[in-house]
Design an enzyme around this catalytic site. Structure first.
Site: not given
Ligand SMILES: Cc1cc2nc3c(=O)[nH]c(=O)nc-3n(C[C@H](O)[C@H](O)[C@H](O)COP(=O)(O)OP(=O)(O)OC[C@H]3O[C@@H](n4cnc5c(N)ncnc54)[C@H](O)[C@@H]3O)c2cc1C
Length: 560
Positions: A131, A162-163, A245, A270, A342, A369
């Site tokens: 999720a 990923w918290i 956001r 440079r 670059q 986010e």
């Molecule tokens: C370093 C880091 C810190 C984080 N910190 C937190 C935190 O503190 N708390 C927390 O709860 N979460 C956290 N996250 C999670 C972060 O919010 C999620 O990684 C993010 O919401 C994307 O979810 P996902 O990684 O599952 O990617 P996915 O939802 O699987 O998305 C993968 C790709 O598919 C695209 N995509 C997804 N759905 C669709 C759609 N319906 N249509 C078209 N394209 C789509 C996305 O844009 C993305 O490019 C963190 C992540 C990272 C990497």
């Protein structure tokens, strides 16, 4: 309420602290070690030292009650220091946001009070292995524990992914499914059945601890259910999107500018082909000026959104504006950091010059986010409703306001912003007639065009306010009114061209106009006028470069 003077002083002490404790060599070392400098974070959050979190905690909970505008400025400053550390501090606010918007007064006093007094570090546990963008797929559960017919607590089971602060927080807000729907719970570190993994080995923000969480029959008392009512979790998460956001948008701005503020001075020293790179138009007008313009357009939208949030509009009403600010600022931050590598050539590609680290760090801002694609969808869906409700007039009406603004301020690019908005209205109307938003690609591309056109309007409005000396006293003043007007003219030309040419491409590409209809459609989106409006582009870019390199004043003096 924080005064501009107090805020300025706080940001200055933060900057001074970072200069001493986090010089480049230290940041590079921590980045290589992949380590969160928890002692430094604790000092930043220690109320007797920097106490940066006090700025953002409500006054009745022991903080200083900063608003969204203060949040933006703190986040930008933090991101300029290091985006990993900024994320560590930000995660506390993200983690405590469900409390801020949804908790009972007792819960607020208890948890926000501890953030203010002890510098308690929070984490925000929403994302799960399956999720991410779609939180509706949440699997973590919170089962009621009932004694004598009364709910006395909950047992939480599940996994979080990923918290941020996952391995270092003292308290966590965890989103879990109750019988009445998703709800937030506060879980303290050390609770029985609660564990975190080793930190992730990440591409960037390596000074931020990111870890997976496992919850196995973790018991919490009923008073840990935020707000005391089940099923409010997604609403509470939605309610803070405007704020969060804006904060991540500020990260994009801070990181983008931090990279450019390394590239700009570098290019004055440079020497290549007999002169500094800063004297070469092919360099400045590709690598520096367009990135400055995009960042400042995003800043303008961000500042307007933050002002809107602080003006007491209902919580959640500015979520789309927050999405536009985040989308534009984080994409601009990424592009600026990439261009800065670059701009430094081979040096930019090494650790020592920092821009490659900034580029790796800022990459996360278009992912967490809400990813950029989810932002595009959010923006497009919301503005599509406005288009339908107003029978296609929404952006034409907006455009007319900019035509009026142009009559009062002919130099701020409002005429071109109006062209962008008229073109957008026509592209959206053609998409409606051809039912083109049934293609997800078209829906999301419209989101991008909407963001550009609205930002063009915002920057023109801001440049006019600057000329009238009416910007709020906390607003950024890096550029004076003449310079901001030049940046606005450049951005508005870009936005108008982008909306018209790309809009035309998508409409034609999706079969929305026949060959016979094409000339009429091209005229309706104002393509010839938009092409003519590109006149003056190079001289505006020359002027912007002169301002950035401190040459404008000298030239004006020489001309006088
Ligand atoms: C370093 C880091 C810190 C984080 N910190 C937190 C935190 O503190 N708390 C927390 O709860 N979460 C956290 N996250 C999670 C972060 O919010 C999620 O990684 C993010 O919401 C994307 O979810 P996902 O990684 O599952 O990617 P996915 O939802 O699987 O998305 C993968 C790709 O598919 C695209 N995509 C997804 N759905 C669709 C759609 N319906 N249509 C078209 N394209 C789509 C996305 O844009 C993305 O490019 C963190 C992540 C990272 C990497």
């Amino acid at each position: 309420m924080i005064t501009a003077k107090t805020l300025k002083l706080s940001l200055k002490s933060l900057r001074d602290f970072a200069k001493k404790q986090l010089p480049d060599e230290k940041l590079i070392e921590l980045d290589e070690k992949d380590e969160c400098p928890i002692d430094i974070v604790r000092q930043m959050c220690d109320p007797d030292k920097i106490g940066i979190q006090l700025l953002l905690v409500p006054e009745d909970c022991g903080g200083m009650g900063g608003g969204a505008f203060d949040n933006y400025l703190v986040c930008e400053e933090m991101a300029r220091i290091d985006l990993g550390i900024a994320t560590t501090v930000f995660a506390t606010f993200l983690g405590s946001d469900p409390i801020t918007v949804g908790a009972t007064p007792e819960q607020k006093k208890r948890w926000l009070g501890r953030i203010a007094e002890e510098g308690l570090i929070f984490a925000y546990g929403a994302t799960e292995p399956d999720a991410g963008s779609d939180l509706g797929a949440l699997r973590t559960t919170a089962d009621r524990v009932i004694e004598d017919g009364k709910i006395v607590g909950y047992k939480i089971n599940g996994a979080k992914q990923w918290i941020s602060n996952g391995g270092i927080a003292g308290a966590y807000t965890i989103l879990a499914n109750t019988p009445a729907g998703p709800s937030w719970f506060v879980v303290e570190a050390g609770a029985k059945g609660f564990a975190h993994d080793e930190p992730e080995d990440k591409h960037g923000i390596r000074l931020s601890n990111t870890a997976a969480l496992a919850l196995s029959d973790v018991y919490v008392d009923a008073d840990r259910l935020i707000g005391g009512v089940e099923g409010q979790g997604l609403l509470q998460a939605q309610a803070v999107f405007g704020y969060t956001r804006v904060m991540v948008a500020a990260f994009g701005l801070g990181a983008g500018w931090s990279a450019l503020d390394r590239a700009i001075p570098y290019s004055t020293k440079r020497i290549q082909a007999g002169a500094p790179l800063s004297e070469k138009q092919g360099y400045t007008h590709k690598l520096i000026v367009p990135n400055v313009v995009r960042l400042e357009a995003a800043r303008s939208y961000l500042e307007e959104t933050a002002e809107g949030l602080d003006s007491g509009k209902p919580t959640g009403s500015l979520n789309t504006e927050g999405a536009i600010a985040k989308y534009m600022a984080t994409e601009a931050g990424n592009a600026a950091a990439d261009a800065s590598i670059q701009a430094l050539g081979g040096y930019g590609y090494t650790h020592e010059y920092m821009v490659e680290k900034i580029k790796r760090d800022v990459r996360i801002t278009t992912i967490y986010e809400g990813t950029s694609e989810i932002m595009e969808m959010t923006i497009s869906r919301d503005r599509w409703q406005l288009h339908l409700k107003t029978r296609g007039q929404h952006y034409h009406d907006q455009a007319k306001k900019f035509e009026d603004l142009h009559a009062r301020h002919p130099n701020v690019g409002a005429d071109n912003a109006a062209l962008a908005l008229h073109a957008l209205a026509e592209v959206m109307e053609k998409s409606r007639i051809g039912r083109l938003t049934r293609y997800q690609h078209i829906l999301l591309r419209l989101g991008e065009l909407i963001a550009y056109a609205e930002c063009a309007g915002s920057l023109a409005r801001r440049a006019a306010l600057m000329a009238e000396n009416k910007l709020n006293e906390k607003a950024n003043r890096r550029f004076d009114a003449t310079a901001l007007a030049a940046l606005s003219r450049i951005f508005a030309r870009d936005a108008a061209l982008k909306v018209a040419e790309e809009g035309l491409r998508y409409v034609v590409g999706a079969g929305g106009v026949s060959d016979a209809e094409l000339p009429t459609f091209e005229a309706s989106i104002g393509l010839p006028a938009i092409h003519r409006a590109q006149a003056g582009l190079i001289s505006d870019m020359d002027y912007a470069a002169d301002v950035l390199y401190g040459r404008a004043a000298k030239r004006e003096l020489a001309a006088a």
